[in-house]
Design an enzyme around this catalytic site. Structure first.
Site, mmCIF file in Angstrom:
data_model
loop_
_atom_site.group_PDB
_atom_site.id
_atom_site.type_symbol
_atom_site.label_atom_id
_atom_site.label_comp_id
_atom_site.label_asym_id
_atom_site.label_seq_id
_atom_site.Cartn_x
_atom_site.Cartn_y
_atom_site.Cartn_z
ATOM 1 N N GLU A 205 0.843 -1.198 0.000
ATOM 2 C CA GLU A 205 0.000 0.000 0.000
ATOM 3 C C GLU A 205 0.879 1.249 0.000
ATOM 4 O O GLU A 205 1.763 1.368 0.832
ATOM 5 C CB GLU A 205 -0.896 0.067 1.248
ATOM 6 C CG GLU A 205 -2.033 -0.924 1.286
ATOM 7 C CD GLU A 205 -2.974 -0.644 2.453
ATOM 8 O OE1 GLU A 205 -3.084 0.525 2.894
ATOM 9 O OE2 GLU A 205 -3.608 -1.596 2.936
ATOM 10 N N ASN A 206 0.610 2.145 -0.919
ATOM 11 C CA ASN A 206 1.250 3.460 -0.920
ATOM 12 C C ASN A 206 0.428 4.391 -1.790
ATOM 13 O O ASN A 206 0.229 4.127 -2.973
ATOM 14 C CB ASN A 206 2.693 3.375 -1.438
ATOM 15 C CG ASN A 206 3.346 4.727 -1.584
ATOM 16 O OD1 ASN A 206 3.739 5.143 -2.669
ATOM 17 N ND2 ASN A 206 3.481 5.452 -0.488
#
Length: 305
Positions: A205-206
């Site tokens: 996740e980013n």
């Protein structure tokens, strides 16, 4: 913490000072059991990988020349990432967590620490139960020492004796907590390399959300966020960090915890008010497509050809 200590998120329990630690303890032991189950039953046939995905910000000392601030920043990382990663990669909770929670528990008059303990057998069983480390990362904080007054009811929030600050010049396009600080990601990735034996890393996740809807779908600030953070991952790769993959968060606008549909992380805008929930590409879609097709930052002429 938000599910079992403050009660902000489901299941909404307010088990002050111990709920988060107990929940995490069960998660770590359960993760290890799943890893061993796969390892013993399926790995030989499927040759798959089992890991865990942990979300952590980066903590940077306010004054890098101050040992007190450096120690506080170290505690920030250990109370976030190390809380889960240390048992899995080293066999036990970080020493600084055990020391601080134990000390606070003793001050409260408790006979045992609010941080649970692993038996010798559990430590051995848990250590090494990850074929890769998934990392969710969004933002960074400056950290300094902060002594909380003695509290009869200590909490996960007050246990590490630190305060978090932000630079007002950091871009903050989305919610109050999510400032764009790309350089923190490279430091976090190098910390993982050093602390946990350079494991295989997948960035799971980013990304960044918007709280104010842009009707023209012109999320230029998301493009800058992705550009900055992906560039820092490339720098980490040059540092020797073993990053194998990257996932932007997220493909679609979606239901975001207790913020519901008001906080939008998606590359695609969803019209939640329409019964068919139509999807519209934001400007970041075209940018991210080019990164994917070039497997890096593209030369504009190569993209056009």
């Amino acid at each position: 913490e938000k599910g079992y200590e403050t009660g902000e998120h489901a299941p909404g329990l307010k088990l002050g000072g111990c709920g988060a630690y107990k929940a995490a303890h069960h998660i770590i032991k359960t993760h290890a059991k799943v890893w061993h189950s796969y390892n013993n039953t399926w790995r030989r046939e499927q040759r798959g990988m089992v890991g865990i995905s942990l979300t952590s910000g980066w903590g940077e000392p306010v004054d890098p020349h101050s040992q007190t601030d450096r120690d506080a920043a170290e505690r920030y990382i250990q109370f976030h990432l190390g809380w889960f990663a240390n048992p899995i990669y080293r066999g036990d909770y970080p020493e600084v967590m055990k020391n601080y929670v134990g000390k606070k528990s003793a001050q409260q008059g408790l006979g045992t620490s609010r941080l649970p303990t692993f038996s010798v057998q559990e430590k051995t069983y848990i250590k090494g139960t990850s074929d890769f480390l998934g990392i969710g990362h969004f933002t960074t904080r400056y950290v300094l020492q902060k002594n909380f007054p003695f509290l009869q009811v200590s909490s996960y929030h007050t246990d590490p004796d630190l305060a978090e600050l932000v630079d007002p010049n950091w871009p903050a396009p989305g919610p109050k907590w999510l400032y764009s600080v790309p350089w923190g990601f490279r430091r976090l990735l190098n910390f993982i390399k050093t602390q946990y034996g350079n494991p295989v890393i997948y960035v799971t996740e980013n990304g960044v959300s918007e709280t104010v809807q842009c009707t023209q779908l012109c999320d230029e600030w998301r493009i800058q966020y992705l550009k900055g953070y992906i560039n820092e991952i490339l720098k980490a790769l040059n540092d020797g960090v073993n990053v194998k993959g990257y996932t932007a968060w997220s493909l679609l606008d979606k239901f975001e915890w207790n913020k519901g549909f008001s906080e939008r992380f998606g590359l695609y805008h969803i019209d939640f008010k329409h019964k068919n929930k139509p999807r519209y590409p934001k400007a970041s879609v075209d940018y991210y497509k080019k990164i994917i097709s070039a497997n890096g930052f593209p030369n504009p002429r190569e993209v056009m050809s």
